[in-house]
Design an enzyme around this catalytic site. Structure first.
Site, PDB file in Angstrom:
ATOM      1  N   HIS A 281      -9.228   1.688  -2.594  1.00 49.13           N
ATOM      2  CA  HIS A 281     -10.123   1.496  -3.493  1.00 49.13           C
ATOM      3  C   HIS A 281     -10.589   2.258  -4.351  1.00 49.13           C
ATOM      4  O   HIS A 281     -10.773   1.724  -5.611  1.00 49.13           O
ATOM      5  CB  HIS A 281     -11.662   1.865  -2.519  1.00 49.13           C
ATOM      6  N   HIS A 305      -4.328  -4.319  -9.460  1.00 52.26           N
ATOM      7  CA  HIS A 305      -5.668  -4.268  -9.378  1.00 52.26           C
ATOM      8  C   HIS A 305      -5.862  -2.872 -10.873  1.00 52.26           C
ATOM      9  O   HIS A 305      -6.251  -3.170 -11.000  1.00 52.26           O
ATOM     10  CB  HIS A 305      -6.765  -3.662  -8.395  1.00 52.26           C
TER      11      HIS A 305
END
Length: 333
Positions: A281, A305
């Site tokens: 994350h 990402h």
């Protein structure tokens, strides 16, 4: 106007573009928003991030509706305000806040943003992850922000409520390249009140503690909460000498509490056996702060990402290097 292709990379492209557009004063046009997703276009949580960011910088917006695949965002100066937005679903409150955190560097006075939606949801960090992992790490480089959780929101109803307070901040470089020794593990287990008789929160916490008994000092907290939908969650926070990392799992109907615990423990073990300093994350969510303040972060791997986030950041004129590090991937600005 800066033009960005949003066809690959999901909502992270939208969030990063909004943050940097607001801070730089650069208008941005995002085409093919979430074009590679089964349901392309803006979803309610992305729209909530657009609305909240626009409120803090008096932006004019085109394409600001659910399912829109083109978004135009024209910001003015970032200014303090008290803002409230409702995702309207169980979409992630934490990801809305993620968009807003960098704006603290442009504030002259505090700002507050209250968001109603999902606090404990799939495919996103828990709000408690933001509170107990991300914000403590960013506080060390000067970010002055805090989250207060008023109520929890689980899938499908959402309805959770949390407030982000941002105060004027200036950033020093991130230095997360050596996590040091593991000091302790903190376990935060939550279940809705209708699961209290089955002791779901306690069983989740106890199963984690039993699994990790030989690895580290473990402290547990188990609470029952009111919520519009039945649910449970667990957050495992690994506190190292120089960093911290978070691993979570959600309960579902028919999923034993011990299985929920095992999911979080397995994620922790995968991380702990490697050399990375931040979890997945924080790997991509730290990149805007690297761009703004400089520094280095050792992440577990280069995810989609990370790559797409890097492209957006560089489109705004920042340099961000990604290279092989000692046991991970080094992100550097």
């Amino acid at each position: 106007m800066l033009e960005i292709d949003g066809s690959a990379g999901g909502g992270q492209i939208v969030r990063t573009a909004l943050s940097l557009s607001a801070l730089s004063g650069t208008a941005v046009r995002i085409e093919n928003v979430r074009g590679d997703r089964p349901t392309p276009g803006l979803r309610p949580q992305h729209l909530a991030a657009v609305e909240a960011t626009a409120a803090l910088c008096s932006a004019t917006v085109e394409g600001g509706e659910v399912e829109s695949e083109t978004l135009v965002f024209r910001p003015e100066e970032v200014a303090s305000d008290d803002v409230s937005v409702d995702v309207g679903t169980a979409g992630s409150v934490a990801l809305v806040f993620d968009t807003l955190l960098p704006l603290a560097v442009a504030l002259d006075d505090p700002a507050t943003v209250t968001v109603t939606g999902g606090t404990d949801t799939k495919w996103a960090p828990l709000v408690s992850y933001l509170e107990r992992v991300k914000l403590p790490l960013l506080a060390e480089i000067g970010l002055d922000a805090e989250v207060t959780v008023g109520s929890r929101g689980f899938y499908p109803a959402g309805g959770g409520r949390a407030t982000l307070t941002l105060r004027p901040s200036s950033l020093s470089p991130l230095s997360l390249t050596d996590r040091g020794a593991l000091r302790r593990v903190e376990v935060y287990s939550t279940a809705t009140e209708e699961l209290a008789d089955a002791e779901v929160a306690e069983r989740q916490a106890g199963a984690v503690a039993e699994e990790l008994d030989a690895d580290a000092s473990v402290g547990t907290e188990a609470v029952s909460v009111e919520a519009d939908s039945t649910g449970s969650s667990i957050l495992l926070v690994a506190v190292y000498e120089n960093s911290r990392a978070g691993f979570s799992a959600l309960g579902e109907a028919g999923k034993p509490s011990e299985e929920v615990a095992a999911e979080a423990v397995e994620a922790f073990h995968r991380f702990h056996e490697g050399a990375a300093v931040v979890d997945q994350h924080l790997a991509d969510q730290s990149m805007v702060f690297l761009a703004l303040g400089g520094g280095q972060v050792l992440a577990p791997e280069v995810t989609d990402h990370v790559e797409t986030n890097r492209a957006v950041i560089e489109a705004f004129g920042y340099d961000l290097a990604v290279s092989d590090g000692d046991g991970g991937v080094l992100l550097e600005a």
